[in-house]
Write an enzyme that holds these catalytic residues in place. Sequence first.
Site, PDB file in Angstrom:
ATOM      1  N   ASN A  62      -6.977  -1.681   4.305  1.00 35.53           N
ATOM      2  CA  ASN A  62      -6.663  -3.111   4.187  1.00 35.53           C
ATOM      3  C   ASN A  62      -7.821  -3.937   4.724  1.00 35.53           C
ATOM      4  O   ASN A  62      -8.685  -3.427   5.414  1.00 35.53           O
ATOM      5  CB  ASN A  62      -5.423  -3.423   5.035  1.00 35.53           C
ATOM      6  CG  ASN A  62      -4.188  -2.715   4.542  1.00 35.53           C
ATOM      7  OD1 ASN A  62      -3.859  -1.643   5.015  1.00 35.53           O
ATOM      8  ND2 ASN A  62      -3.517  -3.297   3.579  1.00 35.53           N
ATOM      9  N   HIS A 117      -1.519  -9.217   0.039  1.00 35.92           N
ATOM     10  CA  HIS A 117      -1.832  -7.919   0.647  1.00 35.92           C
ATOM     11  C   HIS A 117      -3.068  -7.382  -0.057  1.00 35.92           C
ATOM     12  O   HIS A 117      -2.996  -6.963  -1.210  1.00 35.92           O
ATOM     13  CB  HIS A 117      -0.614  -7.001   0.455  1.00 35.92           C
ATOM     14  CG  HIS A 117      -0.775  -5.616   0.983  1.00 35.92           C
ATOM     15  ND1 HIS A 117      -0.229  -5.206   2.178  1.00 35.92           N
ATOM     16  CD2 HIS A 117      -1.411  -4.532   0.489  1.00 35.92           C
ATOM     17  CE1 HIS A 117      -0.512  -3.926   2.375  1.00 35.92           C
ATOM     18  NE2 HIS A 117      -1.237  -3.489   1.358  1.00 35.92           N
ATOM     19  N   ARG A 144       1.478   0.921   9.586  1.00 39.03           N
ATOM     20  CA  ARG A 144       2.163   1.551   8.445  1.00 39.03           C
ATOM     21  C   ARG A 144       1.129   1.932   7.380  1.00 39.03           C
ATOM     22  O   ARG A 144       0.836   3.095   7.160  1.00 39.03           O
ATOM     23  CB  ARG A 144       3.222   0.575   7.884  1.00 39.03           C
ATOM     24  CG  ARG A 144       4.242   1.216   6.964  1.00 39.03           C
ATOM     25  CD  ARG A 144       3.764   1.408   5.548  1.00 39.03           C
ATOM     26  NE  ARG A 144       3.311   0.152   4.935  1.00 39.03           N
ATOM     27  CZ  ARG A 144       2.635   0.109   3.800  1.00 39.03           C
ATOM     28  NH1 ARG A 144       2.328   1.211   3.153  1.00 39.03           N
ATOM     29  NH2 ARG A 144       2.232  -1.054   3.316  1.00 39.03           N
ATOM     30  N   ASP A 145       0.522   0.943   6.764  1.00 36.01           N
ATOM     31  CA  ASP A 145      -0.413   1.206   5.659  1.00 36.01           C
ATOM     32  C   ASP A 145      -1.608   2.023   6.150  1.00 36.01           C
ATOM     33  O   ASP A 145      -2.065   2.945   5.477  1.00 36.01           O
ATOM     34  CB  ASP A 145      -0.902  -0.140   5.082  1.00 36.01           C
ATOM     35  CG  ASP A 145      -1.260  -0.054   3.619  1.00 36.01           C
ATOM     36  OD1 ASP A 145      -1.526   1.061   3.134  1.00 36.01           O
ATOM     37  OD2 ASP A 145      -1.301  -1.103   2.943  1.00 36.01           O
ATOM     38  N   CYS A 202      -8.061   6.321   2.102  1.00 44.44           N
ATOM     39  CA  CYS A 202      -7.383   7.375   1.374  1.00 44.44           C
ATOM     40  C   CYS A 202      -7.901   8.701   1.904  1.00 44.44           C
ATOM     41  O   CYS A 202      -9.105   8.892   2.021  1.00 44.44           O
ATOM     42  CB  CYS A 202      -7.692   7.228  -0.117  1.00 44.44           C
ATOM     43  SG  CYS A 202      -7.144   8.629  -1.073  1.00 44.44           S
ATOM     44  N   HIS A 226      -6.639  -4.974  -0.177  1.00 45.05           N
ATOM     45  CA  HIS A 226      -7.443  -3.850   0.306  1.00 45.05           C
ATOM     46  C   HIS A 226      -8.905  -4.191   0.050  1.00 45.05           C
ATOM     47  O   HIS A 226      -9.234  -4.834  -0.945  1.00 45.05           O
ATOM     48  CB  HIS A 226      -7.037  -2.554  -0.401  1.00 45.05           C
ATOM     49  CG  HIS A 226      -5.766  -1.971   0.144  1.00 45.05           C
ATOM     50  ND1 HIS A 226      -5.738  -0.816   0.884  1.00 45.05           N
ATOM     51  CD2 HIS A 226      -4.487  -2.409   0.092  1.00 45.05           C
ATOM     52  CE1 HIS A 226      -4.493  -0.559   1.251  1.00 45.05           C
ATOM     53  NE2 HIS A 226      -3.701  -1.513   0.784  1.00 45.05           N
TER      54      HIS A 226
HETATM   55 ZN    ZN Z   1      -1.622  -1.446   1.004  1.00 39.39          ZN
END
Ligand code: ZN
Length: 313
Positions: A253, A211, A15-16, A244, A213
């Site tokens: 992550n 969570h 997902r991320d 990104c 990064h």
């Molecule tokens: Zn994230």
Amino acid sequence: MNDERDVWVREVGTRDGLQSIATVFPTAAKLDWIRLEAAAGVPEIEVGSFVPPKLLPQMADSAEVVRGAKAIAGLRVAALVPNLRGAENAFAAGADQLNYVVSVSEAHSQANVRKSVAQALDEFAAIMEYRRNHPEYAHVRVASGLATAFGCTIAGPVDPADVVRAAERLVELGADELAVADTVGYGNPAQCRRIFAAVLDVAGDIPVGAHFHDTRGLGLANVDAALEVGVRRFDASLAGLGGCPYAPGASGNIVTEDLVFMLEAMGLRTGIDLDGLLAARELMARHLDGEPTHGAFVTAGAPKGFVAASRAA
Ligand code: ZN
């Protein structure tokens, strides 16, 4: 592999990771990846996001991916839901867990979902009410993330009191789990100890995950700090997929393989097999179209004499 886990690792690369790269993975490739990670012992995977396909074409097949992943025995299938509409779709698809997100930074919340923090919390209340009104979904866990909890690219510093206040409200509304997120990689270990201690305090019996990064290289240091104050759930992304699309080379992550290696080396059982993770990584990387992968364990391997805690008698 031992059935007991000291630490719960959730894969979020599907997902991320996938939502922040240009390559669109075919549904079959996502499911192959999910199957290999589940076979390696990963207990929970966030397999997609129920956002409008217009916004994120990479996530357009999330209902299909949820249904496919549900065929894997023992895997907790999670999905991100940005609003009630997305939650309805994720419930209908059969997800085991819905992960909603509240941005703690007012500016980020407005920019991201065009809602104030208070309105975003109201939307969570609406999702909880929807579950109450649909007993057929009573078994589905509904969690919420607290995004930009360590700082925000628009507003800069975020007041820890705002994080705690949002956490308190989510607990009041009946969240089954919280995940405090360093969405943009601003956090440092000292900050992690403070914020997680405060959130754990208001969360009571509700599990609190982290969570992180790895944007500024502090991801695993932050894990260690969170462990110190009692956090036992972490999100991570295979090969650190993500970053990104507008910042070439930016990492996503924390790397699942490196996280599992660190935890296992520290004597904390994840129930996850490192060789199995590397096999999943290899398969996943075959589908990438020039996106960078990250991680140190894949290159260096295990130290001589290393025994994973999950493998120790
Ligand atoms: Zn994230």
